[in-house]
Design a protein around this motif. Structure first.
Motif, short mmCIF file in Angstrom:
data_model
loop_
_atom_site.label_atom_id
_atom_site.label_comp_id
_atom_site.label_asym_id
_atom_site.label_seq_id
_atom_site.Cartn_x
_atom_site.Cartn_y
_atom_site.Cartn_z
N ASP A 148 23.54 -31.41 8.50
CA ASP A 148 23.28 -30.95 9.87
C ASP A 148 23.02 -29.45 9.81
O ASP A 148 23.93 -28.67 9.55
N GLN A 151 25.44 -27.09 11.92
CA GLN A 151 26.76 -26.75 11.40
C GLN A 151 26.70 -26.08 10.03
O GLN A 151 27.58 -25.29 9.68
N THR A 257 17.66 -23.34 14.91
CA THR A 257 17.39 -24.77 14.80
C THR A 257 16.08 -25.16 15.46
O THR A 257 15.28 -25.91 14.88
N GLU A 406 22.29 -31.32 17.23
CA GLU A 406 22.45 -31.67 15.81
C GLU A 406 21.06 -31.86 15.20
O GLU A 406 20.21 -32.55 15.77
N PRO A 408 19.61 -33.11 11.73
CA PRO A 408 19.75 -33.63 10.37
C PRO A 408 18.53 -33.28 9.52
O PRO A 408 17.39 -33.51 9.94
#
Length: 411
Positions: A148, A151, A257, A406, A408
């Motif tokens: 992720d 994080q 992100t 999130e 991935p």
């Protein structure tokens, strides 16, 4: 999927604001937002509590109004457009520090922290941020796949950087990240936001108190010295700490992100950032990503202190004003073909950091972090790719700071 709180009522003359972010094009503006732009540079909307503030959509008029002292940033004005009643939320202007103040008090408090964010001082931190970035990427590469990115990289780096600047123990990052997330959530109720804000305020107040007797080489210690000198109260210092801690990691983490995923969707432009040795190319790319993504939603909100003439309209004293940077940043009068990502364009007129006296004090830090992280990530992991289709990625439709819950990734 949840969205920001909606207006109670609306009509053809005063459409509802805010509208939902479009899941069809998560990097773009929604059809409802485009419709607001089509209505003109300045128009009425129906918003929270049945209020009818003005919405400003054009770049020129936003630039003009953001520099106009006749617009107030004080939340407690009766006409201030807000999804939360300031009294119910427990947010007076002091609790949000200088972001909710007007000059001269705004300027006085802002000067106490602005010196930390000068370009010279921030550039001196670039090697440290580079070392941090490499370290977190090393850890991610050694860990399981998919990872992720939120994080593993996006959240910890800006959190660690702002913690060091302020003198906040990084081991408390889970605490302040959790409370920060609630504060910027558009779907959290007033009580939850108030509790989260109180948690951070009490934490920073206690930390500032410790700095008065045991100072370090950090911003909170410098503010503690001003408390001792009688220049500010301990409450003011703690409130500034909350503001900087919140703003110092939430926005940058979401830009990391969102920008990464957007570039993965544009591999040719990603390759330009990855392969260049010219820092100006990277800097220009960061400005375009800031323009294109415009992650601060619900607008910069103000109240008119006097009548103001703008774009053929009269904003009366006491009326609310919402300035939408995501529309200003896609104004075709300033940015040709604005819905196209082009990292070679001159995007520097964008208003992602605001303008005027209330422009973001931490923008040099955000720029530097993004300039380090994007090219480093793509060079270190040239095969990086999203481990889920865009349609399955949980975007932050429920937050006033847009981003991804999130992300991935694999390689």
């Amino acid at each position: 999927m949840t969205s920001a709180p909606r207006a109670d009522t609306a009509s053809a003359d005063t459409p509802a604001f805010p509208g939902p972010r479009s899941s069809v094009c998560p990097f773009g503006v929604s059809p409802e937002m485009r419709a607001l732009r089509d209505r003109g540079a300045v128009s009425r909307v129906t918003s929270w509590g049945g209020s009818t503030p003005w919405v400003v959509t054009s770049h020129a008029e936003q630039k003009q109004l953001l520099g106009d002292p006749r617009l107030s940033a004080v939340f407690s004005h009766p006409g201030f457009p807000s999804p939360v009643d300031p009294e119910k939320a427990g947010k007076g202007k002091a609790d949000m520090s200088f972001v909710g103040m007007d000059d001269p008090e705004h300027a006085r408090l802002r000067r106490m922290v602005s010196g930390v964010f000068t370009i010279k001082r921030i550039e001196a931190m670039r090697p440290v941020v580079q070392e941090m970035t490499d370290g977190f990427i090393d850890t991610m590469l050694d860990g399981p796949r998919p990872a992720d990115l939120v994080q593993a990289l996006a959240l910890p780096i800006p959190s660690l950087v702002i913690s060091r600047l302020l003198g906040v123990p990084y081991e408390d990052h889970q605490f302040f990240q959790t409370n920060s997330k609630t504060i910027v959530s558009a779907s959290a109720d007033a009580e939850a936001r108030h509790t989260a804000h109180t948690n951070l305020a009490e934490y920073l107040d206690e930390l500032v108190g410790r700095k008065t007797t045991g100072p370090g080489d950090d911003l909170l210690s410098a503010l503690a010295e001003r408390i001792t000198a009688g220049e500010i109260t301990r409450h003011d210092a703690g409130a500034m700490g909350v503001l900087l801690l919140l703003g110092g990691h939430e926005t940058t983490a979401n830009m990391i992100t969102l920008g990464t995923l957007l570039l993965l969707e544009h591999p040719e432009q990603l390759a330009t950032i990855r392969d260049t040795d010219d820092p100006r190319v990277v800097a220009d790319a960061v400005e375009e990503l800031l323009r294109y993504l415009s992650i601060v939603h619900l607008g910069r909100r103000r109240t008119a202190l006097e009548d103001i003439e703008v774009a053929g309209r009269t904003i009366r004293a006491g009326e609310g004003v919402i300035l939408l940077s995501e529309l200003a940043n896609r104004d075709p009068q300033v940015f040709p073909d604005p819905d196209t990502l082009d990292i070679t364009r001159n995007a520097r007129p964008h208003l992602a950091f605001g303008s005027g006296t209330h422009h973001c004090v931490g923008q040099p830090l955000a720029r530097m972090e993004l300039q380090v992280i994007y090219p480093t990530l793509f060079r270190r992991i040239p095969t990086l790719r999203a481990a889920a289709d865009v349609e399955r990625i949980p975007f932050k439709y429920d937050s006033v700071i847009y981003g991804i819950h999130e992300l991935p990734v694999t390689w």
